[in-house]
Design an enzyme around this catalytic site. Structure first.
Site, PDB file in Angstrom:
ATOM      1  N   ASP A  36       0.987  -1.058   0.166  1.00 15.21           N
ATOM      2  CA  ASP A  36      -0.321   0.393  -0.243  1.00 15.21           C
ATOM      3  C   ASP A  36       0.816   1.345   0.095  1.00 15.21           C
ATOM      4  OD1 ASP A  36      -2.086   1.699  -0.179  1.00 15.21           O
ATOM      5  OD2 ASP A  36      -2.931   0.507   2.188  1.00 15.21           O
ATOM      6  N   ASP A  38     -10.911   2.423  -3.041  1.00 17.26           N
ATOM      7  CA  ASP A  38     -11.312   2.070  -1.633  1.00 17.26           C
ATOM      8  C   ASP A  38     -12.990   1.667  -1.469  1.00 17.26           C
ATOM      9  OD1 ASP A  38      -8.645   1.847  -0.568  1.00 17.26           O
ATOM     10  OD2 ASP A  38      -8.200   3.187   0.694  1.00 17.26           O
TER      11      ASP A  38
HETATM   12  C1  GLA Z   1      -5.571   1.930   1.894  1.00 15.43           C
HETATM   13  C2  GLA Z   1      -5.842   0.434   1.579  1.00 15.43           C
HETATM   14  C3  GLA Z   1      -7.168   0.005   2.178  1.00 15.43           C
HETATM   15  C4  GLA Z   1      -6.592  -0.784   3.564  1.00 15.43           C
HETATM   16  C5  GLA Z   1      -6.090   0.586   4.260  1.00 15.43           C
HETATM   17  C6  GLA Z   1      -5.500   0.808   5.710  1.00 15.43           C
HETATM   18  O1  GLA Z   1      -6.753   3.251   2.418  1.00 15.43           O
HETATM   19  O2  GLA Z   1      -6.493   1.628  -0.193  1.00 15.43           O
HETATM   20  O3  GLA Z   1      -7.686  -0.818   1.281  1.00 15.43           O
HETATM   21  O4  GLA Z   1      -5.652  -1.165   3.167  1.00 15.43           O
HETATM   22  O5  GLA Z   1      -5.085   1.855   3.593  1.00 15.43           O
HETATM   23  O6  GLA Z   1      -4.972   0.905   6.337  1.00 15.43           O
END
Ligand code: GLA
Length: 738
Positions: free
Chosen positions: A495, A557
């Site tokens: 990420d 997301d």
């Molecule tokens: C980001 C990612 C999510 C999740 C969060 C965790 O927003 O896109 O899928 O992994 O971080 O903090």
């Protein structure tokens, strides 16, 4: 230096017939030939400049350029179509290359010196790029030299005939005795003729990625850029130019995509004569790259695709090129395990025992890969929320008293439902980041990107590690090696949850991205069996650069299935659905509050290569639980065609109440059609759904009508789906050639 009688054209035709000689040169005329595309340019004898002749459908001759009235202020090189425009020498348009020399002047005069035609394609040092064998791709490298500054530019064009694609990059060698500064370096540059064109790009933001927008290419500049330090959600490093009559299935479309993850700029500049200069490369705001005497700069690669079959044809060229000649991981062409990710179900609120329980519930559903998302690390600064812990990649002893090993063994001990395989384990990491509340930051405050005494601007309470520094690269590498060696981890979600603000210098962005590529090149080659998924607050780094190393990326997301249709179909303009990660989440949706049936949510997510769930199974309703077995069976059945088949956008969610998309197997024997109804309607009726890509002569049985029709019938008359009068309905229709 124009070939009078089309000699190169004959050579090109002969080459076409033999399936070779995709590149020919005759008296300074260069012809790049693909199955349905030609790219022509030549050396201008007077200036030594490279002039653009044609990029479009098959064309076998060099024809005289457009007549332009000579007079007034615009003359000389401003009135011609150029391949590698520099600064000065009478061209008023934006340059592809802009160098500041030691004495402060910025004029260059790159003139043809030599060229070399090769079969295959050399790799780009330190950078992701398309690749292929001698039979797949041919390359011409044209060397240009600036007499005044002792700088050489080697322009590289590689043509992939099967995909109507040209990959372009360049190298700059400083042969002089003084440092030069590269202020602007566009990987792709070509001048199109005076055509009426529109630009389509993908704009968005967090949880709102990849919205298709279209605008006319007007006089002046039509363009966009990322200054976020990464490719970003705001604009993707992709655009298409289309004629006003181009549709999804018909008309001309040119697609341009930068194989790069840092800040970029994309521009179509229309000058008074109407010619359109296309530029795609590093963002000049994040350039100012210093090149010492003897050093070489290699630009990222840009891919340009031509289609005479509308945007659909353009997208399929990108998809198939990227599946076969960009994304290099073994998993790219393999079906992916169905996963359950802990994030939306548990957030940070878990420990070893609740996770093992969740894994058990996942196993009971038939899940094959259990992914532990954010929240598992940090000792002094435990990652129990997003204010601390990033950088301290040690399992939190309060949550995992014995570390990751025994916990992962417990997960692996589950046997996947109806199978003999063991449940796989995957882990979330965000290795490029650090919270000020961390042991790492207290020990190495100088490791973060910053600019002298200026404020270090926080986003999501975190700062960015300076991956341009070798010691930071070593830290990230040794950290990820240590974690991967500590337990049986078969998947990593990598990420990246913020953009870049302050940097020591504008050039740091490119140095950072080179550092990132060095790290992930090492990791993906050391651990080739690990399935790597890119993520950047959703789809903030869905780019061709990372797709070279990682076979898939989390698309957004926003897991609301209705919004997701827009995001996924937008993403598919440039990137294959097989590279998208998409999950079924709980309702009401955490972002939109919308309630959509589990069947619809599953159908939307099944259209992606990596299908999974992101919810707590114990919170499923009885109706949802009852639907799971058939969803799992369907997801397994459809995944092979999603990974290897051709993709067609049949109807777009932003243009109709009945969006649809289709996958078809390479042998055209099987098709899977995903069809949706957004809102219940009394009137009008849904339009017939017309399919694409089927063999018109063959007869196909379909699973809705339970009868056979010809491919021609499906394409022209279409089928009428029996929609209920209800919101958010969906169907997966199978077709089999009889
Ligand atoms: C980001 C990612 C999510 C999740 C969060 C965790 O927003 O896109 O899928 O992994 O971080 O903090």
């Amino acid at each position: 230096m124009k070939a009078g009688l089309g000699v190169s054209a004959l050579a090109a035709l002969a080459g076409l017939a033999l399936g070779q000689n995709a590149i020919t040169e005759n008296s300074g005329n260069f012809t790049l030939t693909a199955d349905g595309m030609s790219y022509l340019f030549h050396v201008d004898q007077a200036s030594g400049d490279l002039f653009s002749d044609h990029f479009g459908g098959p064309s076998t001759d060099f024809t005289p350029p457009a007549q332009i009235y000579q007079g007034g202020w615009s003359d000389g090189l401003t009135n011609v179509r150029r391949e590698f425009p520099d600064v000065g020498r009478s061209d008023f348009r934006l340059p592809a290359i802009h160098i500041q020399h030691a004495d402060g002047n910025t004029v260059s005069a790159f003139a043809y010196q030599s060229h070399e035609i090769l079969q295959g394609k050399p790799s780009l040092p330190g950078l992701p790029a398309t690749y292929g064998e001698d039979a797949d791709v041919s390359t011409v490298q044209v060397t240009l030299y600036d007499n005044y500054s002792d700088v050489t530019a080697v322009l590289s064009y590689s043509v992939f005939p099967k995909y109507n694609a040209v990959a372009r990059s360049f190298q700059l060698h400083n042969n002089g005795s003084d440092e030069i500064v590269i202020e602007r370096a566009y990987s792709f540059s070509a001048d199109l003729p005076n055509l009426d064109l529109e630009m389509i790009e993908l704009q968005g933001d967090w949880a709102a990625e990849m919205n298709r927008v279209k605008r006319k290419v007007q006089y002046g500049e039509t363009g966009f850029r990322s200054t976020e330090g990464y490719s970003s959600h705001i604009h993707n490093p992709f655009f298409a130019l289309v004629s006003p009559t181009t549709t999804e299935t018909t008309g001309e479309a040119w697609g341009f995509n930068l194989v790069y993850t840092g800040s970029f700029a994309a521009t179509a500049e229309r000058f008074s004569h109407g010619f359109i200069r296309v530029l795609l490369g590093l963002n000049p705001l994040h350039s100012s790259l210093h090149l010492a005497p003897g050093d070489t700069f290699t630009s990222p690669e840009a891919v340009a695709v031509y289609s005479s079959e509308g945007l659909g044809g353009m997208s399929r060229s990108f998809h198939n090129l990227y599946k076969n000649h960009l994304s290099r991981g073994v998993q790219t062409k393999q079906t992916r395990p169905i996963l359950l990710n802990s994030w939306e179900g548990l957030g940070f609120d878990y420990n070893e025992s609740s996770l093992v329980t969740l894994a058990g519930e996942a196993e009971a559903l038939g899940i094959e890969l259990f992914v532990n998302d954010d929240g598992w690390f940090g000792t002094e600064y435990p990652r129990d929320n997003d204010t601390m812990g990033l950088g301290d990649w040690t399992p939190n002893p309060a949550k995992f008293p014995d570390g990751l090993g025994p916990y992962v063994n417990d997960v692996n001990n589950y046997t996947v439902l109806n199978s003999t395989s063991k449940l796989q384990f995957g882990l979330w990491m965000e290795p490029e980041m650090v919270n000020p509340n961390s042991t790492l930051y207290h020990e190495h405050p100088d490791w973060v990107l910053h600019s002298g005494q200026h404020v270090r601007t926080l986003t999501r309470n975190q700062l960015v590690l300076n991956l341009a520094l070798p010691e930071v690269q070593e830290f990230v590498l040794s950290t990820v090696h240590r974690i991967l060696d500590s337990a049986n981890i078969q998947y990593i979600k990598w990420d990246n949850n913020r953009g870049i603000h302050e940097m020591p210098s504008p050039a740091t962005d490119h140095a950072y991205i080179l550092g990132l590529y060095r790290i992930i090149d090492n990791l993906t080659t050391t651990y080739p069996d690990v399935l790597w998924e890119g993520c950047a607050s959703g789809g903030g780094r869905f780019d061709a650069g990372l797709l070279h190393y990682w076979p898939q990326s989390w698309a957004s997301d926003d897991t609301d299935a209705s919004n997701r249709l827009t995001i996924q179909l937008g993403t598919s303009l440039a990137y294959p659905p097989s590279a998208m990660g998409c999950h079924v989440s709980a309702v009401p949706n955490g972002i939109t509050n919308r309630n959509i049936s589990i069947t619809y949510r599953a159908h939307v997510a099944e259209m992606c290569g990596s299908f999974g769930f992101e919810l707590n199974p114990s919170e499923l309703s009885a109706e949802e639980s009852a639907a799971i077995p058939s969803i799992m069976a369907e997801a397994h059945k459809v995944n092979p065609i999603v990974i290897t088949g051709d993709f067609y956008r049949l109807a777009l969610p932003d243009e109709t109440n009945w969006p649809a998309a289709q996958f078809i197997s390479n042998d055209t024997n099987t098709a899977a059609v995903f069809a949706f109804q957004q809102k219940a309607t009394v009137k009008p009726a849904a339009p017939p759904l017309r399919l694409q890509g089927l063999d018109p002569q063959a007869r196909y049985w379909n699973s809705v009508d339970n009868v056979t029709y010809s491919g021609a019938t499906y394409a022209n008359a279409g089928i009428n789906l029996p929609w209920a009068t209800a919101d958010y309905q969906s169907m997966l229709v199978w077709l089999y050639k009889q």
